[in-house]
Design an enzyme around this catalytic site. Structure first.
Site, PDB file in Angstrom:
ATOM      1  NE  ARG A  10      41.053  28.118 -25.628  1.00  0.00           N
ATOM      2  CZ  ARG A  10      41.980  27.838 -24.709  1.00  0.00           C
ATOM      3  NH1 ARG A  10      41.972  28.452 -23.540  1.00  0.00           N
ATOM      4  NH2 ARG A  10      42.934  26.950 -24.954  1.00  0.00           N
ATOM      5  CG  HIS A  28      42.705  21.771 -26.007  1.00  0.00           C
ATOM      6  ND1 HIS A  28      43.101  22.624 -27.019  1.00  0.00           N
ATOM      7  CD2 HIS A  28      43.285  22.257 -24.869  1.00  0.00           C
ATOM      8  CE1 HIS A  28      43.874  23.570 -26.516  1.00  0.00           C
ATOM      9  NE2 HIS A  28      43.999  23.373 -25.223  1.00  0.00           N
ATOM     10  CD  GLN A  77      47.611  20.777 -23.839  1.00  0.00           C
ATOM     11  OE1 GLN A  77      47.427  21.979 -23.766  1.00  0.00           O
ATOM     12  NE2 GLN A  77      48.743  20.213 -23.467  1.00  0.00           N
ATOM     13  CG  ASP A 137      42.052  19.237 -18.012  1.00  0.00           C
ATOM     14  OD1 ASP A 137      42.473  20.342 -17.599  1.00  0.00           O
ATOM     15  OD2 ASP A 137      41.215  19.144 -18.953  1.00  0.00           O
ATOM     16  CB  CYS A 153      46.459  20.613 -20.669  1.00  0.00           C
ATOM     17  SG  CYS A 153      45.111  20.734 -19.475  1.00  0.00           S
ATOM     18  NE  ARG A 205      49.061  23.822 -27.110  1.00  0.00           N
ATOM     19  CZ  ARG A 205      47.967  24.433 -26.644  1.00  0.00           C
ATOM     20  NH1 ARG A 205      47.706  24.400 -25.361  1.00  0.00           N
ATOM     21  NH2 ARG A 205      47.121  25.033 -27.480  1.00  0.00           N
TER      22      ARG A 205
END
Ligand code: CP
Ligand code: NVA
Length: 314
Positions: A105, A132, A135, A225, A266, A294
């Site tokens: 990340r 991402h 996700q 988001d 998310c 996830r």
């Protein structure tokens, strides 16, 4: 001659339609039977490098590694010589002789791409400023669990185009889901990602509009988001709040979607910011199912990349 399998997951467009369906089937199975994968990582480590904070991605991926029999090693920039100027290429070559896979990340997507080119082991993007993918896999699994086969369904994304939006654009395109993105002109998706989503589309439509009510019309799910992402300059905060307040997901906006529409995010979320508390804490919200998803999706990705079972888009 057969092409070699895909080595890395840097963005959803790295996958074929078949790879995506395979990963979701596998995640669904692993969610019900977490031990079904056996211990392919027995005696091995997976390096997780986080240059930004994380709750879901870090803990779900570490847990996925343990469920596959491996040991996760999580480090930040201050703990690697990378932070003192060692090159990405040298770091990637060295780590490849120790770890079975690397999860990263960071800010610049090109850094992860460069790491992946120099690494002999699979590299998984755990969020960059641009994408991402982990996700988006959990998002599709959530749609599947809620609606059955989501092909032909309609999703609305309301808010600034982010890494999450970009991955959602590519994932819905591959999965045959229609996506309407409502965002002010200043926060439109990256045109390169938009072009990719149109190129890999297997049937859904992609609409980009400035009107949140147009986007949610007939939508089966409404997604948002944060307004200020981890890679965005803090000084932009006030301007973003001003521009994005009309894009808050309120009960009124949800009422304009299809009946039975669900709310997705998310996480982490700001109640009273991008989403009203009544929406995220109300009966339409599926955000905790999304977060729970996830784990099996991360497990499916690690297993598939380590086992070299994905064909990959070329
Ligand atoms: N959704 C998500 O990636 O959350 P974290 O930043 O907590 O990992
Ligand atoms: N767009 C957000 C997603 C967090 C999971 C960010 O990058 O901060």
């Amino acid at each position: 001659r057969e092409e070699p399998p895909v080595k890395d997951l840097l963005r959803i467009a790295d996958l074929t339609e078949h790879d995506l369906a395979y990963l979701l089937d596998r995640a669904e199975h692993l969610k019900r039977h977490p031990g079904a994968a056996g211990d392919p990582l027995d005696g091995q480590t997976v390096l997780l490098y986080f240059a930004k904070p994380s709750t879901r991605t870090r803990v779900s991926t570490e847990t996925a590694v343990v469920r596959l029999g491996g040991v996760p090693l999580t480090v930040g920039p201050a703990e690697l010589q990378l932070g003192r100027g060692e090159t990405i290429a040298d770091t990637a070559r060295v780590i490849s002789s120790y770890a079975a896979a690397v999860v990263i990340r960071t800010f610049d997507h090109d850094d992860v791409a460069q790491f992946a080119r120099s690494a002999e082991v699979p590299v998984i993007n755990a969020l960059t400023d641009s994408h991402h993918p982990l996700q988006a896999l959990a998002d599709l699994l959530t749609l599947r669990e809620h609606f059955g086969d989501p092909r032909g369904r309609r999703l609305a994304y309301v808010g600034p185009a982010t890494n999450v939006t970009h991955s959602l654009m590519e994932a819905t395109a591959l999965a045959g889901i229609s996506l309407a993105v409502a965002t002010p002109d200043a926060y439109r998706p990256d045109p390169q990602v938009e072009a990719m989503a149109r190129k890999i589309s297997t049937g859904g439509e992609l609409l980009i509009t400035e009107d949140p009510y147009e986007a949610v019309r007939d939508a089966d799910a409404v997604y948002t988001d944060v307004w200020l992402s981890m890679g965005d300059p803090q000084q932009e905060k006030a301007a973003r709040i001003a521009a994005l307040t009309p894009y808050r997901v309120t009960p009124g906006l949800m009422a304009a979607a299809a009946s039975g529409a669900i709310f997705l995010h998310c996480l982490p979320a700001h109640r009273g910011g991008e989403v009203a508390a009544e929406v995220i804490d109300g009966p339409a919200s599926q955000v905790f199912l999304q977060a729970a998803n996830r784990l099996p999706t991360a497990q499916a990705v690690l297993e598939a990349l380590f086992g070299r079972t994905l064909a990959g888009a070329r």
